[in-house]
Structures are given as structure tokens and as C-alpha cells.
Write an enzyme that holds these catalytic residues in place. Sequence first.
Site, PDB file in Angstrom:
ATOM      1  N   CYS A 166       0.826  -1.203   0.000  1.00  0.00           N
ATOM      2  CA  CYS A 166       0.000   0.000   0.000  1.00  0.00           C
ATOM      3  C   CYS A 166       0.865   1.259   0.000  1.00  0.00           C
ATOM      4  O   CYS A 166       1.494   1.575  -0.993  1.00  0.00           O
ATOM      5  CB  CYS A 166      -0.981  -0.051   1.167  1.00  0.00           C
ATOM      6  N   PHE A 177      -3.759   7.334  -3.672  1.00  0.00           N
ATOM      7  CA  PHE A 177      -2.638   7.717  -4.517  1.00  0.00           C
ATOM      8  C   PHE A 177      -2.096   6.472  -5.215  1.00  0.00           C
ATOM      9  O   PHE A 177      -2.338   5.349  -4.759  1.00  0.00           O
ATOM     10  CB  PHE A 177      -1.532   8.378  -3.694  1.00  0.00           C
ATOM     11  N   HIS A 235      -3.698  -4.932   0.202  1.00  0.00           N
ATOM     12  CA  HIS A 235      -3.468  -5.461   1.546  1.00  0.00           C
ATOM     13  C   HIS A 235      -3.566  -6.990   1.532  1.00  0.00           C
ATOM     14  O   HIS A 235      -4.664  -7.542   1.615  1.00  0.00           O
ATOM     15  CB  HIS A 235      -4.502  -4.895   2.521  1.00  0.00           C
ATOM     16  N   GLU A 284      -2.922  -9.115   3.805  1.00  0.00           N
ATOM     17  CA  GLU A 284      -3.407  -9.720   5.050  1.00  0.00           C
ATOM     18  C   GLU A 284      -4.932  -9.755   5.076  1.00  0.00           C
ATOM     19  O   GLU A 284      -5.531 -10.675   5.607  1.00  0.00           O
ATOM     20  CB  GLU A 284      -2.867  -8.950   6.260  1.00  0.00           C
TER      21      GLU A 284
END
Length: 389
Positions: free
Chosen positions: A261, A306, A353, A355
Site C-alpha cells: 500500500c 494515490f 493489503h 493480510e
Amino acid sequence: MSATPNDGAVLVLEDGTRYTGRAYGARGRTLGEAVFATGMTGYQETLTDPSYAGQIVVQTAPHIGNTGVNDEDPESRRIWVAGYVVRDPSRIVSNFRATRSLDDDLTQNGIVGIRGIDTRALTRHLRDRGAMRAGVFSGPDAALDADAHLAIVREAPEMTGRNLSAEVSVLADTVTPAQGERIGNLAILDLGIKQATVDNLARRGFEVHVLPQSSTLQDVLAVDPVAVFYSNGPGDPGASDEHVALLRGVLDAGLPFFGICFGNQLLGRALGFGTYKLPFGHRGINQPVLDRLTGRVEITAHNHGFAVDAPLDGAVESPNGYGRVEVSHVDLNDQVVEGLRALDIPAFSVQYHPEAAGGPHDANYLFDRFVDMVVAHQSGNPGRKEGTA
């Protein structure tokens, strides 16, 4: 959850659009960037994700809060959203793991929210006009006139140019022991890390050292790390020059690197690419991403406004002299860069992400890819391109 005479609330966008509803959570006023999240579950993980600091989160799913809140699922030490917008919050809690209601949790954490508005219409508006500054006003603040509301919103800082890492990072080193066969110490720069990330890395044999975002290269090397990891986090990557400089020091030292990220955006900058603000960003748990290495399409969890500006096709030379780099993952909705892979140094990153608590888990393999890269680097395997599985 019946209305009271002082229960009114209003959401005001910087373009002058207003939505009237009812107060939800704490009463007062809050300011931030209005963004929408498309997940139909996992609201507790969303609220406690530090990447949402400074943002008023709009839940597109109409019914929120039915499973309540517990003490096992938070991703960090507190709720980070600046404000919360829902359509129909559940009036009862229906889960055996719940210890309190979402409304109670928002109130106790001082999170000002609004309920009873058409969040899908609001989402369409943000898709058309882009994420923008907003304010939620309830209690006495709801009685201010429209011009006053709008003036307050337009005086708030924009997300572009904001460095929020210091607001969400740990203040001192924390250590999580490795589980199973130990690989070595992993230095994580905490830019807004989630607990599920730490747990995934510890389960794979890393002794996880989470370091404050203000750490220097000397601080990182003092951990004696076998690798370095940059976490997710809020804010504009263009305002994180010190973190980019630190990362260049890590790459110069030859340490393996994995970023997710915000960490992906900072790797892009360290390699010499630019970043830019997306119109409304990617937030939710249903983003389709192509892994170009395997040809597999993954459904992934995102929270970013972004992105990295890098050539999509073929390997290119790093503008900062780190050898060849290629875009490893691409969002299939809009062709945004979703991952970078360095071919001549041990470094890679993804924009999403892996996870993904409480899901999806399509990208969880990336932690294993990181382990493979670190182990190969330790063994000095000359027959393997660094940054690949």
C-alpha cells in the site's frame, strides 16, 4: 435507535452538496476527506485501519453494524477514521462474539457520524466528482447555517501534501516473536500498520520489530534485520521524503524489501518514479488485480487514494539507478499500477493489503513470496531473479 429532537445531522461536501440525516456515534463536528468503501463486511477492520486517518468513510453497503464490535478483531489500538457515514445501522447486535454495539464504540471513541442518508447516491456523486473535503455536523453544530458549514469545510486541509504517518505510528519499538522455524529479524517501518500484517509475518518465521516512522537507517540496521518491510498508511506519498530517503538507504545496503500500500508508493518513489492522486481511489474488498507473473486474477482488499506513475509494459531502468523494474500487478478496473518488482535487487511491493482481515485471502501468498525472496537472498542463490517467487 429512535430519533430525538437534537438528533439531526448534516454531511456537507466542499462542492456545496448537503445530505441531511441523523447523528450516529459522537455528537459535534468532524472534518476530513470523504471517501467510499465498498466492503459488505469487515467494518470493524475498516474503522481501525490507520490508513483511514483523516478520512470520512462512507459505507456503500446499506446495512452496517449487525455483528456489533468485539475486542478480537481491531487492526490497531483505536478507531482512526475522521468520521463515519452509513445508511441503515443495525438496531440490535446479532453475534455471539460481540461485546458492544458499533454505535457505542463510535461514541466512546469520539467518532462523529451520520446515518439515514442515501450512501449509494453519495458514492455515485464521489465517483463523478472525486474524493473531496467534507464535514459532518451534529448536536449544536448542526444548527449552523449552510454558508457557515461550507466555509468550515473549505478551510480544512486537503489530503494532497499531508504527511499523517506521525499521527498513526508507534512511539517506541515493539517486538513480536517468530513462530515456527525462525528466519531472522524483520524491521518494519510503521506508517500505519495493521495487526494482521504483523501476525502473518510472525507466523512465517520472522521476529517482527515494528519501528516508529521517525526511525533512521541506523535505527533500522541496529535491529540486525534480514529484511525490511514498509507498511500501509495514510497521507500523500509525495510528502514523505524522509521515508523515501530511508528506503534508498535500505536498498543501497542490499537488504531485501517488501512494501504494501503506502509502502508500494514509497518504493516507487525510491526507484525514481512519481506518484499521483486518484480521482476517488480504491477502497473495499472486491478489487480485481492481475498478477502478471502467474496470470492469475485476484480479488483483493484496497485502501489508497494515490498511485505510482510507472510504465505498464515491459521492464524499464530505474531512474534512480537500481536496475530493471517492472509493473508486476495491475488493477483490471482502471489499469492502475498495483505492484512493482525489481529484477536486479531483492525488492517488490503491492498496492493492496494481502493480510485482508477478514478477507478476501487471494493475495495471502505474497507473504510466502517474501519469505522465499529472503531465504534465497540469505543462501546467495545466483540462479534466481530477486523479487520473484
